[in-house]
Scaffold this motif. Sequence first.
Motif, PDB file in Angstrom:
ATOM      1  N   GLU A 112       0.967  -1.163  -0.092  1.00  0.00           N
ATOM      2  CA  GLU A 112      -0.076   0.031   0.024  1.00  0.00           C
ATOM      3  C   GLU A 112       0.872   1.291   0.047  1.00  0.00           C
ATOM      4  O   GLU A 112       0.525   2.447  -0.890  1.00  0.00           O
ATOM      5  N   GLU A 113       2.050   1.300   0.960  1.00  0.00           N
ATOM      6  CA  GLU A 113       2.987   2.391   0.829  1.00  0.00           C
ATOM      7  C   GLU A 113       3.872   2.537  -0.600  1.00  0.00           C
ATOM      8  O   GLU A 113       3.969   3.558  -0.826  1.00  0.00           O
TER       9      GLU A 113
ATOM     10  N   ILE B 185       1.369   4.197  -2.980  1.00  0.00           N
ATOM     11  CA  ILE B 185       1.374   5.682  -2.767  1.00  0.00           C
ATOM     12  C   ILE B 185       2.499   6.551  -3.075  1.00  0.00           C
ATOM     13  O   ILE B 185       2.385   7.310  -3.983  1.00  0.00           O
TER      14      ILE B 185
ATOM     15  N   THR C  18       0.688  16.422  -4.487  1.00  0.00           N
ATOM     16  CA  THR C  18       0.040  15.992  -3.242  1.00  0.00           C
ATOM     17  C   THR C  18      -0.861  16.943  -2.815  1.00  0.00           C
ATOM     18  O   THR C  18      -1.894  16.644  -2.223  1.00  0.00           O
TER      19      THR C  18
ATOM     20  N   TRP D  75      -3.181  15.344   2.366  1.00  0.00           N
ATOM     21  CA  TRP D  75      -2.288  14.979   1.347  1.00  0.00           C
ATOM     22  C   TRP D  75      -1.194  16.044   1.109  1.00  0.00           C
ATOM     23  O   TRP D  75      -0.395  15.852   0.533  1.00  0.00           O
TER      24      TRP D  75
ATOM     25  N   THR E  17      -3.707   7.953   0.835  1.00  0.00           N
ATOM     26  CA  THR E  17      -3.687   7.358  -0.245  1.00  0.00           C
ATOM     27  C   THR E  17      -2.902   7.772  -1.223  1.00  0.00           C
ATOM     28  O   THR E  17      -2.143   8.862  -1.245  1.00  0.00           O
ATOM     29  N   PRO E  18      -3.064   6.709  -2.313  1.00  0.00           N
ATOM     30  CA  PRO E  18      -2.179   7.374  -3.606  1.00  0.00           C
ATOM     31  C   PRO E  18      -3.093   8.752  -4.128  1.00  0.00           C
ATOM     32  O   PRO E  18      -3.993   8.940  -3.788  1.00  0.00           O
TER      33      PRO E  18
END
Length: 384
Positions: A247-248, A251, A288, A315, A326-327
């Motif tokens: 998951e990281e 992102i 971001t 973000w 999140t991405p």
Amino acid sequence: MWRSLASNMLTVLIAVLFLLGGLILWGKSQYTAEGPLETAICLRVERGSNMARVSRDLEDQGAVASGTIFRLGAKYSEKTGQLKAGSFLVEPGSSMEEIIDRVTTSGASTCGTEIVYRVGVTRTNTVVRELDPATSTFEEKAEFILGEDEVPAAYTETRQEADTRYRIALAEGVTSWQVVEALKSIDVLEGDPGERPGEGLLAPDSYEVTPGTARAAVLGEMQQRQQLRINAAWEGRAADAAVASPEEMLILASIIEKETGIAGERGLVASVFTNRLNRGMRLQTDPTVIYGVTKGEGVLGRGLRQSELRKATPWNTYVIEGLPPTPIANPGMASLEAAVNPETTDYVFFVADGTGGHAFAETLDEHNRNVAKWREIEAQQQNN
């Protein structure tokens, strides 16, 4: 006398059998031998056509030496009834056997006219183009922005052709909202797309579709491909990768994707963010911040304001520590790999260099000099 006659008949029969056997062997060799075609052609097989028509077309275009052998080969290989409609690329020297396999194995066209829906970061372009088999290059017949421009006649006419191919080309760095909205506007697709997939979970790639394909099915395939890529990238990660989970990785890959479109820079950009994470520095990356403003729904269309750079959002990596939650887009495979296999550098800064790429720096002083150069380039561009 009868004995002599019988002997003569037997001799004739044996000779006939030998001739027949030789003829069969010759026909088989012709069927599998390199064909006479010198320049590639696009063979169009209409719906309801048959091997007789196809063989005549091939003879007329100089692709086969004998339509009879072509038809017999299809019959004895039990492929006569397997003929598919479509447009098929026949390459120079293709044997009759290879051509038979091409027109009976799949109904997917390999040449002719295609419509490509290019889903990009700012808009979806629709391109109508036709493959020139002789040069293996596409000739563009029409291009327009889906949902904005008037639909050209070439698009409408091509949509009515039975053997038109359709592809959806998903660019790297698009958001899931952008993808769903684009699919809604593509008129060859049907049905509700369903719930919007999570950010980063769609694979930038080319997807072959046919009229009537369900939008939800296309999204499903995009998610399946991306999951395979995520798994492969995570499996091949470096032992000292700065991210602790797939998951990281996703992102970080999405941030890399939005920061550079230059393939050779991904590893360098990844090294900057990896070094910052390892040193406890904030990532401080504009994409971001933009995502915190737009949530991936549309394009900001202007520069960031100072108030937005200071505003706390989940973000805003100028404010938060580490990675956002999140991405911020859908990254391609190269960015996924860069996130867990960055180049080894001491860079912790980068800024645009005026060529489309970036200038990287290890120290703040060096970075400030690079920023000053970029400001000069910006000023010159505004004055021109």
